[in-house]
Design a protein around this motif. Structure first.
Motif, PDB file in Angstrom:
ATOM      1  N   SER A   1       0.499   8.355   5.964  1.00 12.76           N
ATOM      2  CA  SER A   1      -0.224   7.089   5.995  1.00 12.76           C
ATOM      3  C   SER A   1      -0.133   6.442   7.371  1.00 12.76           C
ATOM      4  N   SER A   2       1.079   6.452   7.993  1.00 13.29           N
ATOM      5  CA  SER A   2       1.217   5.856   9.324  1.00 13.29           C
ATOM      6  C   SER A   2       0.468   6.673  10.371  1.00 13.29           C
TER       7      SER A   2
ATOM      8  N   SER B   1       0.493   4.158  -3.021  1.00  9.90           N
ATOM      9  CA  SER B   1       0.110   5.559  -2.863  1.00  9.90           C
ATOM     10  C   SER B   1       1.286   6.504  -3.087  1.00  9.90           C
TER      11      SER B   1
ATOM     12  N   GLN C   1      -3.582   6.986   9.815  1.00  9.29           N
ATOM     13  CA  GLN C   1      -4.351   5.774  10.060  1.00  9.29           C
ATOM     14  C   GLN C   1      -4.284   5.363  11.524  1.00  9.29           C
TER      15      GLN C   1
ATOM     16  N   THR D   1       0.826  -1.216   0.000  1.00  5.63           N
ATOM     17  CA  THR D   1       0.000   0.000   0.000  1.00  5.63           C
ATOM     18  C   THR D   1       0.859   1.265   0.000  1.00  5.63           C
ATOM     19  N   HIS D   2       2.023   1.221   0.656  1.00  8.44           N
ATOM     20  CA  HIS D   2       2.932   2.365   0.586  1.00  8.44           C
ATOM     21  C   HIS D   2       3.327   2.649  -0.855  1.00  8.44           C
TER      22      HIS D   2
ATOM     23  N   PHE E   1      -3.822  10.396   2.185  1.00 13.51           N
ATOM     24  CA  PHE E   1      -2.368  10.551   2.016  1.00 13.51           C
ATOM     25  C   PHE E   1      -1.904  10.335   0.579  1.00 13.51           C
ATOM     26  N   THR E   2      -2.733   9.705  -0.257  1.00 11.51           N
ATOM     27  CA  THR E   2      -2.326   9.553  -1.660  1.00 11.51           C
ATOM     28  C   THR E   2      -2.571  10.820  -2.463  1.00 11.51           C
TER      29      THR E   2
ATOM     30  N   GLY F   1      -7.180   5.116   1.211  1.00 10.25           N
ATOM     31  CA  GLY F   1      -6.139   6.054   1.611  1.00 10.25           C
ATOM     32  C   GLY F   1      -6.032   7.267   0.720  1.00 10.25           C
TER      33      GLY F   1
ATOM     34  N   ALA G   1       3.480  11.468   2.124  1.00 14.26           N
ATOM     35  CA  ALA G   1       2.460  10.445   1.852  1.00 14.26           C
ATOM     36  C   ALA G   1       2.660   9.241   2.764  1.00 14.26           C
TER      37      ALA G   1
END
Lengths: 408, 408, 408
Positions: C301-302, C264, C305, C260-261, C322-323, C319, C297
């Motif tokens: 994300s960390s 995005s 979430q 996922t990282h 952050f994307t 997401g 981003a």
């Protein structure tokens, strides 16, 4: 194995971060001024086709290993994003040293992307056996030496740049093979080295992309005769595809088709025609070349994998030797023959021309072998090692996996 | 069944090899000289779009059978690579006989690729029921008769070539249906004839490609009004897509969406608008046409599969009748109505024009039925037969399979 | 639950049908006459790239939910086909009211497609939690308010249209987040909310498409400096991709990469550079921006979430915050900084310019939050509800399923 994991975390990101910072600093100093360029047209769709082909086509083409799908496609993106910057910097440096002419930014990116094909092909030979650090080091070294080999061709042998660029396949394949010499052969029984129908289908998806975009690739840097290059490449690819089906049935044990044959042989024609597409005047010549290349790719695939490679202890994961290497050799040979035929009347010039083309071929292939061999030796050394053999070809070593991994 | 396998090996490769050799020889004699052409511009990206659409889009569009993924996509590549050469040769022959004007190579390849759409659509009707030999024979026959039918339209009825080319869908669909008449209906219970969610998704991938590239397909040969063709095609496709969702919910038993409805109906609008896109001046007309076509495609799908096809003993594997056949009939009808409306004032010319369009339609459809029926009869004969019915729709008959075939 | 199913059938198709009929009628009255336009060139391949990216790229980008593949990709097609018509109508209305200039049809479709990106991004935030009716209502409301916000920017703040268009990501992300506020958070344990390696791979396919086509997206509406926009966007994307790999390894628990990282963060650079690509003169600036965006981003994300989203009770399925959201904020900030640097000497004009850009940013984000919040409130009301929470993210609620659903 927490030590191994820590190793991965401790090395890859910091190396990449430092290199990326260095790149940004170098770009600050080394960006050629575009205002000095006489505005030559350069087509964005042509660049887009090549970019699409390299990122998407090769990303999926290399996805045939059962448990290496994430890594194949994501590491491909990584080395392209990284390598294009690196290749641009080398080009910018040459422009600053007045060894090469300044050009439009879009054209420089396109050339950098075409050069990256060599690296992408090389990674195919060591697919599943290298970690990202080794790939990054390999990318930098390969790009530098390909540029040197190309510059020597241009400066010493007066080969025009759009022709010397077509040596990417040759350089990429033999560089990759020389590197793979150092990486222990994975046993054929290795469960992770197998393919599933699903991974073959995704790889077929990549192959179709490459097949469709190959005429763009061959014509993107052509200065004139673009239409002729497209036309000839299309015919070589078409005959190549048909021949792939013919020979696959004839060479397999029980007369069935083999997916790997189709994957490699349908593209062979496009590789071989790269050198000579601009000088072929009749489609039947392109067709004959496409047919011969496909034959060589499939027969090569049987012979090499059974005889030569085990003898040399080479394990060429995605068969770059017969997909890109042999067709490129045949293409170079065909170019020499065509030069001989076209210049039959002027014997004096003929000798010089033939020597030039053979010289460029020998230069590329020997630089590729020697530097590839050395690169393989270096990246096999301790500081670059993170993967143990049983961890090869396995996404789980590099990726966090979703818990529900059933049915993959 | 070793005898069957040997049969496959003994026939397919040799037939293909001989044909490919004949093609190369014919290309040697039959390549028109391009120097005589006044250099008309022809756009490479436009060709690329159509090429991409036919190879990649149709390759994946046809991949909905559970155990026929390899064959759907690879045989599609085979017949396109083969058929484009064949179609070029027929065109070159017509140029040599001065029945058609000489054109740029790139434009001739584009036309050959557009013509191949007819064959690809036909193969959809007999998907999983034919072997490669039968496909090859069918390709050659269909291309010859489509060219004849097109030439008659051009020469006798004075239909311009870019319009008569849009009859590909009509010809392809009804030729395919007539051929499929001879191939025994596979029982609905046949396990191999089912689809899995995965095969539907890959087929959706192909559908999206076709949807996106359809405006390119309709406009690629348009001489002028290219923008108008693109604009109208886009609107017809958009309304078609929305209507597909509406009707799918309304016609299924428990009010859910059915994937096959979406696959076929979203494309219907693009097929129907093909004939008249250049003469529609207002988007709302294209939108109404898109809506009607989508209705016909979905209602047709229910009625035909329940009533007409079982009665006629036709089994149309990928539903080309309602995806391409009915929309093309509706499109031809709409064209006639538009001609009547646009030429209402000149009654003398009107009658002639209407007769012309109806004549071209009847010509195409009757040539398609008759030659399709005969072709089906011929390729059902002993020398072309290799597959027994229970082996239908099964990749394992044609392909060497990876040992780990779990989860496919 | 037959009552629920009937509800779905009784509402979705009729609403869509009525809206589609209204659209056709409105198009009858509201089609601007193209003859009055001075024929400005507009490139079809550019439109095609954007169309391809939105339909295919986003369709597969959103396909990471294990049991929501059909819906992700098909509903994406539905809202695009529907929304482009709606967006065109709003534009046509503005042209009739003389609030906007008339333009070529192809350019208007392209603008409508670019605007649809906002909606597609918003749907990402509520992916798997909304039914088609809610999506349709959301599409209409979002398009109307984005047009209003854009028109205000153009009319009041004199922001040129191709710049204000780049607010799509900002608007889309925050509108979607505000809507998702009303949709109950699906428990992390929810089995259907998980991804499989296969769904990740298909999503990767979409990501690669978006990555490749992002330069086209940013440059499609640029009036001049097209080449510079492409060049800068490519560099931002490349550095973004490399940084994504660096940070993914550094931030995950055991030093592995997280898919996922990558999904995005590789795109973040393209989003951020959208605003300022036309005014950046040196690639290193684009590279620094790409690096910073990727950092934001992944760190976002960390943090988001873990901390912010649970606190605000937001569940952002794919997401988008952050994307697309954070990178767009950073991009807007970067634009202001660049304006300050470029206009340092003219202090009078500088203040005005900075206020303009900040004003446009605040306008967009506040309109997005307010209207998104209201829209979420409205579509959560009884008449639009068809799905119960446990039925979320499940294709089986909307689609007829093939009987053999094993191995999906």
């Amino acid at each position: 194995m927490p030590a191994k994991y820590r190793n991965f975390r401790n090395s890859v990101p910091w190396l990449l971060l430092i290199l990326e910072a260095v790149f940004i600093v170098l770009f600050y100093f080394l960006s050629p001024d575009e205002k000095s360029i006489s505005m030559s047209e350069f087509s964005y769709p042509a660049f887009q086709d090549v970019n699409h082909m390299v990122v998407f086509g090769f990303g999926f083409f290399l996805m045939f290993l059962r448990r290496y799908g994430f890594s194949s496609t994501a590491f491909n993106l990584l080395i392209i994003a990284f390598g294009v910057q690196c290749s641009m910097l080398i080009e910018n440096l040459l422009i600053f040293l007045h060894l090469r002419q300044n050009e439009l930014g879009l054209r420089r990116i396109t050339k950098a992307t075409v050069r990256m094909t060599a690296v992408v092909i090389s990674t195919g030979a060591v697919l599943g056996k290298t970690n990202p650090i080794q790939l990054i080091v390999m990318t930098i070294v390969e790009l530098i030496f390909f540029q040197i080999s190309q510059w020597l061709s241009n400066a010493l042998l007066k080969i025009p740049e759009d022709v010397s660029m077509m040596h990417v396949h040759l350089f990429g394949a033999y560089f990759g093979l020389a590197v793979s010499f150092h990486f222990s052969k994975l046993s054929q029984d290795n469960d992770k080295n197998r393919s599933t129908p699903k991974s073959y289908l995704l790889s077929m998806l990549g192959t179709l992309f490459l097949w469709v975009f190959w005429p763009s690739f061959n014509s993107v840097l052509a200065v004139n005769n673009k239409n002729k290059v497209i036309y000839n490449t299309y015919f070589a690819l078409a005959v190549s595809a048909v021949t792939a089906f013919i020979l696959s049935v004839l060479t397999t044990k029980d007369g069935k088709l083999r997916m790997t044959h189709i994957h490699s042989a349908v593209l062979a024609g496009g590789v071989a025609i790269g050198y000579s597409a601009r000088s072929i005047n009749y489609p039947w010549i392109a067709m004959v070349l496409g047919l011969l290349t496909s034959v060589i790719a499939i027969l090569g695939s049987s012979c090499l994998q059974r005889c030569l490679h085990p003898a040399l202890k080479i394990h060429d994961t995605s068969g770059v030797h017969f997909t890109f290497g042999l067709p490129a050799v045949l293409g170079a040979l065909a170019e020499v023959i065509l030069v001989v035929i076209n210049n039959w009347t002027e014997l004096a010039r003929l000798g010089y021309l033939v020597m030039t083309y053979i010289g460029a071929f020998c230069l590329t292939i020997s630089v590729a072998w020697v530097t590839g061999f050395l690169t393989g030796f270096i990246i096999k050394l301790k500081p670059f090692k993170t993967t143990s053999v049983p961890k090869c070809s396995d996404d789980q070593f590099f990726w966090e996996f979703p818990h529900l991994a059933v049915g993959f």
